[in-house]
Design a protein around this motif. Structure first.
Motif, PDB file in Angstrom:
ATOM      1  N   ILE A 133       0.870  -1.172   0.000  1.00 42.68           N
ATOM      2  CA  ILE A 133       0.000   0.000   0.000  1.00 42.68           C
ATOM      3  C   ILE A 133       0.907   1.222   0.000  1.00 42.68           C
ATOM      4  N   ASP A 170       0.861   5.361  -0.426  1.00 46.95           N
ATOM      5  CA  ASP A 170       0.031   6.580  -0.435  1.00 46.95           C
ATOM      6  C   ASP A 170      -1.457   6.237  -0.498  1.00 46.95           C
ATOM      7  N   GLY A 171      -1.835   5.116   0.087  1.00 46.01           N
ATOM      8  CA  GLY A 171      -3.229   4.709   0.117  1.00 46.01           C
ATOM      9  C   GLY A 171      -3.676   3.902  -1.085  1.00 46.01           C
ATOM     10  N   PHE A 172      -2.779   3.690  -2.058  1.00 42.42           N
ATOM     11  CA  PHE A 172      -3.121   2.942  -3.255  1.00 42.42           C
ATOM     12  C   PHE A 172      -2.436   1.578  -3.239  1.00 42.42           C
ATOM     13  N   THR A 173      -3.072   0.614  -3.895  1.00 41.64           N
ATOM     14  CA  THR A 173      -2.615  -0.772  -3.850  1.00 41.64           C
ATOM     15  C   THR A 173      -1.764  -1.129  -5.059  1.00 41.64           C
ATOM     16  N   ASP A 195      -9.242   1.359  -7.245  1.00 41.03           N
ATOM     17  CA  ASP A 195      -8.697   2.652  -6.832  1.00 41.03           C
ATOM     18  C   ASP A 195      -9.174   3.799  -7.706  1.00 41.03           C
ATOM     19  N   ARG A 248     -11.035   6.623  -6.235  1.00 39.14           N
ATOM     20  CA  ARG A 248     -10.320   7.286  -5.148  1.00 39.14           C
ATOM     21  C   ARG A 248      -9.193   8.184  -5.660  1.00 39.14           C
ATOM     22  N   ASP A 260      -7.718  11.280  -7.241  1.00 44.48           N
ATOM     23  CA  ASP A 260      -8.126  12.651  -7.544  1.00 44.48           C
ATOM     24  C   ASP A 260      -7.840  12.948  -9.013  1.00 44.48           C
ATOM     25  N   TYR A 288      -1.508  10.684  -7.836  1.00 44.74           N
ATOM     26  CA  TYR A 288      -1.439   9.219  -7.941  1.00 44.74           C
ATOM     27  C   TYR A 288       0.025   8.789  -8.058  1.00 44.74           C
TER      28      TYR A 288
END
Length: 318
Positions: free
Chosen positions: A38, A40-43, A165, A168, A170, A188
């Protein structure tokens, strides 16, 4: 036969029951190792898949390509391989070296170069017909192991991290109309452009507008890019990854610095493929992020593209 997700799945079942190579490779796929990061919050995920060594290490220079038989031409397919025709132009084939639990290759019947400009419309048609799948395109210098033969691939939805994602991430809208938008990622892991449209005609027109603004490097036949497209509830979602380079520096390093990874659409969609066990165990999330940033268009060049888009006349109805 009209192409549907159902008859594609039936083809896969039939082939794995009757084609030894497909059966053994799909059985092996069920046992592959996967690890997840994970960032920055992304997989991002990594799949250890030895069966993909031929693709990851493929020689795609003009000399090497010209000296081998094209493995996507109908006359060179394995005798056991069967197909579903699509629009009298393509045939849907079970990919015998899978990444996805359901993985298809969709080559043109004709031996014609891998170019997307006039085939993006076909990609949208495929996404609608195979609505349980993501359709993907690898440019001739962006992971395509057959740059001399036009083709797409398809893999079952829910497999690529970017699918989940997407909402989510931006985004900044660059162009929009009633039925289509072109936007760019903000914050991203790499730079991505997105087309969302309820109109095939609008999506194609918008893609061609974008394409006309992109750099074609010397000796290349099209801008370097990878594309993912899927269809949900009357809308097409397209992710366009503009590329800076084919392979990262670590691909060419020797010794402990070497990581044999050759990013294509699946990798940029968040599932990195490592055919060598040593790389699977040592690769880190930091490595993955660095590879994404290295092979995808950098911020400065993306800003140039954005400025070109903003410089277009106001885009109203197409």
């Amino acid at each position: 036969m009209v192409l549907t997700s159902q008859n594609a799945k039936e083809l896969l079942t039939h082939q794995t029951n009757n084609w030894d190579q497909a059966r053994s490779n799909y059985e092996a796929l069920s046992k592959v190792e996967v690890k997840e990061f994970i960032l920055d919050g992304f997989t991002l995920r990594v799949q250890f898949n030895p069966g993909r060594i031929q693709s990851s290490a493929a020689k795609v220079d003009a000399k090497s390509v010209s000296e081998r038989k094209c493995f996507l031409c109908p006359q060179n397919l394995p005798a056991a391989q069967e197909a579903i025709p699509f629009n009298n132009e393509y045939q849907v084939l079970v990919n015998p070296f899978p990444i996805f639990p359901r993985h298809f290759t969709i080559p043109s019947y004709k031996h014609i170069d891998q170019l997307i400009l006039n085939r993006y419309v076909d990609m949208l048609d495929l996404a609608k017909a195979l609505d349980e799948f993501v359709i993907f395109y690898n440019g001739p210098k962006c992971g395509a192991s057959a740059p001399d033969h036009a083709h797409f691939q398809a893999g079952n939805k829910g497999f690529l991290p970017i699918e989940k994602d997407l909402d989510r991430i931006d985004k900044v809208i660059l162009l929009e109309s009633e039925k289509a938008t072109l936007s760019v990622s903000k914050g991203y892991l790499c730079n991505v452009l997105f087309i969302n449209s309820s109109s095939k005609r609008n999506a194609v027109s918008l893609f061609k507008k974008l394409y006309s603004l992109l750099e074609i490097k010397g000796g290349d036949s099209e801008p370097m890019m990878n594309i993912l497209t899927w269809y949900n509830d009357g809308n097409w979602n397209t992710c366009i990854f503009l590329r800076e380079k084919h392979r990262p520096d670590c691909y060419f390093e020797e010794g402990v610095e070497n990581i044999l990874i050759s990013p294509a659409s699946v990798d940029l969609g968040g599932m990195f493929i490592t055919p060598l066990e040593k790389d699977f165990h040592k690769i880190t999330g930091k490595d993955l992020h660095a590879i994404l940033r290295e092979v995808c268009i950098p911020d400065a060049k993306m800003n140039e593209v954005m400025n070109k888009i903003k410089g277009l006349q106001i885009w109203s109805r197409i």
